[in-house]
Design a protein around this motif. Structure first.
Motif, PDB file in Angstrom:
ATOM      1  N   SER A  71      29.530  44.488  29.791  1.00  0.00           N
ATOM      2  CA  SER A  71      30.759  43.833  30.227  1.00  0.00           C
ATOM      3  C   SER A  71      30.495  42.915  31.420  1.00  0.00           C
ATOM      4  O   SER A  71      31.007  41.789  31.481  1.00  0.00           O
ATOM      5  CB  SER A  71      31.801  44.895  30.586  1.00  0.00           C
ATOM      6  N   ASP A  72      29.693  43.388  32.366  1.00  0.00           N
ATOM      7  CA  ASP A  72      29.372  42.561  33.532  1.00  0.00           C
ATOM      8  C   ASP A  72      28.621  41.288  33.146  1.00  0.00           C
ATOM      9  O   ASP A  72      28.773  40.247  33.791  1.00  0.00           O
ATOM     10  CB  ASP A  72      28.508  43.357  34.519  1.00  0.00           C
ATOM     11  N   ARG A  73      27.818  41.354  32.099  1.00  0.00           N
ATOM     12  CA  ARG A  73      26.988  40.215  31.701  1.00  0.00           C
ATOM     13  C   ARG A  73      27.661  39.310  30.664  1.00  0.00           C
ATOM     14  O   ARG A  73      27.093  38.277  30.294  1.00  0.00           O
ATOM     15  CB  ARG A  73      25.657  40.724  31.130  1.00  0.00           C
ATOM     16  N   SER A  74      28.832  39.691  30.190  1.00  0.00           N
ATOM     17  CA  SER A  74      29.499  38.899  29.154  1.00  0.00           C
ATOM     18  C   SER A  74      30.006  37.576  29.718  1.00  0.00           C
ATOM     19  O   SER A  74      30.425  37.490  30.875  1.00  0.00           O
ATOM     20  CB  SER A  74      30.675  39.687  28.555  1.00  0.00           C
ATOM     21  N   THR A 211      28.290  33.646  38.372  1.00  0.00           N
ATOM     22  CA  THR A 211      27.159  34.280  39.040  1.00  0.00           C
ATOM     23  C   THR A 211      26.138  34.749  38.016  1.00  0.00           C
ATOM     24  O   THR A 211      26.456  34.997  36.859  1.00  0.00           O
ATOM     25  CB  THR A 211      27.618  35.484  39.874  1.00  0.00           C
ATOM     26  N   GLN A 212      24.878  34.883  38.433  1.00  0.00           N
ATOM     27  CA  GLN A 212      23.821  35.399  37.586  1.00  0.00           C
ATOM     28  C   GLN A 212      23.784  36.919  37.691  1.00  0.00           C
ATOM     29  O   GLN A 212      23.612  37.461  38.767  1.00  0.00           O
ATOM     30  CB  GLN A 212      22.463  34.809  38.008  1.00  0.00           C
ATOM     31  N   ASP A 340      40.799  55.187  41.697  1.00  0.00           N
ATOM     32  CA  ASP A 340      40.407  53.824  41.336  1.00  0.00           C
ATOM     33  C   ASP A 340      40.495  52.884  42.525  1.00  0.00           C
ATOM     34  O   ASP A 340      39.748  51.892  42.602  1.00  0.00           O
ATOM     35  CB  ASP A 340      41.290  53.305  40.199  1.00  0.00           C
ATOM     36  N   VAL A 341      41.375  53.178  43.471  1.00  0.00           N
ATOM     37  CA  VAL A 341      41.538  52.313  44.651  1.00  0.00           C
ATOM     38  C   VAL A 341      40.286  52.369  45.515  1.00  0.00           C
ATOM     39  O   VAL A 341      39.764  51.329  45.953  1.00  0.00           O
ATOM     40  CB  VAL A 341      42.774  52.743  45.461  1.00  0.00           C
ATOM     41  N   ILE A 342      39.767  53.558  45.779  1.00  0.00           N
ATOM     42  CA  ILE A 342      38.592  53.655  46.641  1.00  0.00           C
ATOM     43  C   ILE A 342      37.361  53.107  45.929  1.00  0.00           C
ATOM     44  O   ILE A 342      36.469  52.530  46.561  1.00  0.00           O
ATOM     45  CB  ILE A 342      38.375  55.119  47.110  1.00  0.00           C
ATOM     46  N   MET A 343      37.314  53.235  44.588  1.00  0.00           N
ATOM     47  CA  MET A 343      36.198  52.639  43.846  1.00  0.00           C
ATOM     48  C   MET A 343      36.251  51.116  43.930  1.00  0.00           C
ATOM     49  O   MET A 343      35.207  50.447  43.958  1.00  0.00           O
ATOM     50  CB  MET A 343      36.236  53.089  42.388  1.00  0.00           C
ATOM     51  N   ALA A 344      37.444  50.546  43.989  1.00  0.00           N
ATOM     52  CA  ALA A 344      37.571  49.096  44.139  1.00  0.00           C
ATOM     53  C   ALA A 344      36.987  48.638  45.472  1.00  0.00           C
ATOM     54  O   ALA A 344      36.372  47.569  45.559  1.00  0.00           O
ATOM     55  CB  ALA A 344      39.041  48.688  44.019  1.00  0.00           C
ATOM     56  N   ASP A 345      37.178  49.441  46.537  1.00  0.00           N
ATOM     57  CA  ASP A 345      36.552  49.112  47.827  1.00  0.00           C
ATOM     58  C   ASP A 345      35.032  49.096  47.704  1.00  0.00           C
ATOM     59  O   ASP A 345      34.349  48.241  48.275  1.00  0.00           O
ATOM     60  CB  ASP A 345      36.969  50.127  48.897  1.00  0.00           C
ATOM     61  N   VAL A 346      34.493  50.065  46.987  1.00  0.00           N
ATOM     62  CA  VAL A 346      33.040  50.146  46.780  1.00  0.00           C
ATOM     63  C   VAL A 346      32.536  48.905  46.052  1.00  0.00           C
ATOM     64  O   VAL A 346      31.492  48.338  46.397  1.00  0.00           O
ATOM     65  CB  VAL A 346      32.692  51.419  45.984  1.00  0.00           C
ATOM     66  N   ILE A 347      33.290  48.456  45.050  1.00  0.00           N
ATOM     67  CA  ILE A 347      32.900  47.265  44.290  1.00  0.00           C
ATOM     68  C   ILE A 347      32.964  46.022  45.171  1.00  0.00           C
ATOM     69  O   ILE A 347      32.125  45.118  45.073  1.00  0.00           O
ATOM     70  CB  ILE A 347      33.796  47.137  43.044  1.00  0.00           C
ATOM     71  N   ASP A 348      33.960  45.953  46.058  1.00  0.00           N
ATOM     72  CA  ASP A 348      34.028  44.837  47.006  1.00  0.00           C
ATOM     73  C   ASP A 348      32.800  44.818  47.914  1.00  0.00           C
ATOM     74  O   ASP A 348      32.227  43.757  48.187  1.00  0.00           O
ATOM     75  CB  ASP A 348      35.291  44.955  47.857  1.00  0.00           C
ATOM     76  N   GLY A 355      26.427  39.581  45.841  1.00  0.00           N
ATOM     77  CA  GLY A 355      27.013  38.317  45.430  1.00  0.00           C
ATOM     78  C   GLY A 355      27.615  38.358  44.034  1.00  0.00           C
ATOM     79  O   GLY A 355      27.962  37.312  43.482  1.00  0.00           O
ATOM     80  N   GLU A 356      27.737  39.548  43.423  1.00  0.00           N
ATOM     81  CA  GLU A 356      28.252  39.679  42.062  1.00  0.00           C
ATOM     82  C   GLU A 356      29.446  40.626  42.023  1.00  0.00           C
ATOM     83  O   GLU A 356      29.593  41.492  42.883  1.00  0.00           O
ATOM     84  CB  GLU A 356      27.169  40.228  41.129  1.00  0.00           C
ATOM     85  N   ARG A 357      30.261  40.447  40.977  1.00  0.00           N
ATOM     86  CA  ARG A 357      31.323  41.409  40.681  1.00  0.00           C
ATOM     87  C   ARG A 357      30.812  42.280  39.542  1.00  0.00           C
ATOM     88  O   ARG A 357      30.676  41.837  38.406  1.00  0.00           O
ATOM     89  CB  ARG A 357      32.607  40.701  40.264  1.00  0.00           C
ATOM     90  N   ARG A 358      30.530  43.560  39.824  1.00  0.00           N
ATOM     91  CA  ARG A 358      29.906  44.446  38.829  1.00  0.00           C
ATOM     92  C   ARG A 358      30.803  45.657  38.560  1.00  0.00           C
ATOM     93  O   ARG A 358      30.359  46.801  38.564  1.00  0.00           O
ATOM     94  CB  ARG A 358      28.521  44.879  39.312  1.00  0.00           C
TER      95      ARG A 358
END
Length: 447
Positions: A71-74, A211-212, A340-348, A355-358
């Motif tokens: 999904s991240d690479r799509s 992003t790559q 899910d809220v705290i996981m969103a902070d981790v992703i940020d 430099g990626e959204r994963r």
């Protein structure tokens, strides 16, 4: 839609996104009756049925991070996540219906039934993982601020509680009257309407596709080296240990510790916990989360949970369990709100580092690790059963069994909550560090 609209989605978008969670929840909960359908209804050997389910538990642990990574690479004109939702929902629901419409009998064609069970489960599981991964991965992208995320989270989980109650309570009743096939088809239609009603509200940011993406092994290293992720996902695993113990052990506790009929009583007690959890979501968000942030809110929720289940050590009647279960529901509400809220902070934070959204990789690996909770609960149950002499073949259990299930219902969830509190005490992404991450992202998006 303009970037301004994406930065500040209206309440209607939050509700449409949240209602989609109903469509994901109902089939997932109704699948709890697969063993009943295949073993009791289709006469499949319990050993064969358990083998199929064990194999798919392993498969599920693998396909979660793999699909998240893909999904991240799509890259597509529709975005990275939306195609997984748009084209994953229908085959997932089709697989769900087919699972409950087996054309073979385990008494006369056991291997044909096993093959059918495995094939339809593969379709449901694989497409469903794509659907669920795409859905969750959009949360931190569509809802960028803490206030937006907690706002959509309480809506999502309020809707989820309704789905839990429908998916767990109605299938046996409807199946007894209309059959499992018709029941599954009706649930699939309702779920499909809920999912596709929200697809039009989904939005992705074009810059996320520019992003790559990291190759698989570097992506895994970057994820597992993220201390924020490890502490959160292990704490989340303890959440599922705590709640799973309550669900798995309540019937035994009611029957053997309290000496009461476990059927309807157990169902109503568990329903009480879920209903109270749903009712407490908004107060948790408005009164606690908005003031103290994700980490402190989660710690308070785990503390409430630990205190509530500790009362089961002294309760000696069903009447006394009701307020305890309600108190547990309050703690559960805080835990499910902030997951899910705290996981969103981790992703940020990961975006600042890489430099990626994963989102896909993080939610996928989270799903893999939290499945360990089931194994931990099973090990604890097995130890308690042996230690206190529980033997299902006996007509009358030894007196020690009553104490054993009291220990199971108190010691295991208290230990899980305590370990979660310890982990969250070392969670680094709070205070000034979290403020720095948010400021850095805001500056990058404004540039």
């Amino acid at each position: 839609m303009s970037h301004a609209a994406l930065d500040d989605p209206p309440s209607s978008v939050a509700w449409r996104y949240a209602v989609m969670n109903f469509g994901l929840t109902v089939p997932a909960q109704a699948s709890s009756f697969l063993l009943l359908y295949y073993v009791d209804g289709q006469k499949l050997s319990p050993t064969l049925a358990a083998t199929v389910m064990a194999c798919f538990a392993v498969y599920n642990a693998i396909d979660n991070p793999v699909i998240g990574y893909l999904s991240d690479r799509s890259r597509s004109r529709q975005g990275r996540r939306i195609p997984f939702i748009r084209y994953g929902a229908l085959p997932s629901l089709l697989g769900f219906v087919l699972m409950f419409n087996a054309p073979f009998s385990g008494a006369t064609e056991p291997w044909a039934l096993v093959a059918y069970f495995a094939a339809t489960w593969w379709l449901w599981e694989t497409a469903g993982t794509a659907l669920g991964t795409g859905y969750l991965a959009l949360l931190p992208e569509m809802f960028r601020t803490y206030a937006q995320r907690t706002g959509v989270a309480w809506r999502m989980n309020a809707v989820q509680v309704v789905g839990l109650l429908i998916g767990l309570a109605l299938p046996p009743v409807l199946a007894a009257r209309f059959g499992w096939g018709v029941t599954a088809a009706a649930f699939a239609v309702i779920s499909g309407v809920a999912i596709y009603s929200g697809v039009g509200a989904l939005r992705e940011r074009p810059e996320a596709q520019q992003t790559q993406s990291l190759p698989l092994l570097p992506a895994l290293r970057a994820t597992f080296s993220n201390r924020s992720f490890l502490t959160v996902v292990l704490a989340q695993t303890m959440r599922f240990v705590t709640t799973g113990t309550l669900a798995a052990g309540m019937g035994f506790y009611v029957k053997y510790t309290l000496g009461a009929p476990e059927g309807t009583t157990t169902t109503l007690l568990l329903a009480t916990a879920f209903v109270v959890a749903g009712a407490s979501l908004w107060p948790w968000r408005a009164l606690v989360a908005s003031r103290f942030g994700a980490r402190t809110t989660l710690m308070l929720a785990f503390a409430v949970t630990a205190v509530s289940v500790s009362l089961l050590a002294v309760v000696d009647s069903v009447a006394g369990v009701w307020p305890v279960t309600a108190a547990f529901g309050v703690g559960l509400g805080g835990m499910i709100l902030m997951g899910d809220v705290i996981m969103a902070d981790v992703i940020d934070e990961d975006e600042v580092r890489t430099g990626e959204r994963r989102e896909g990789m993080y939610f996928g690996l989270s799903g893999l690790i939290t499945t360990l909770s089931g194994a931990l609960i099973s090990l604890a149950f097995g130890w308690v059963s042996r230690r206190y002499g529980y033997d299902p073949t006996l007509d009358v259990q030894p007196a020690s069994v009553a104490e054993g299930f009291r220990v199971f219902m108190t010691a295991v969830p208290i230990a899980g909550a305590a370990l979660a509190l310890l982990l969250l005490a070392f969670y680094p992404l709070h205070g000034q560090r979290l403020a720095d991450v948010r400021r850095t992202l805001a500056e990058r998006r404004a540039a």
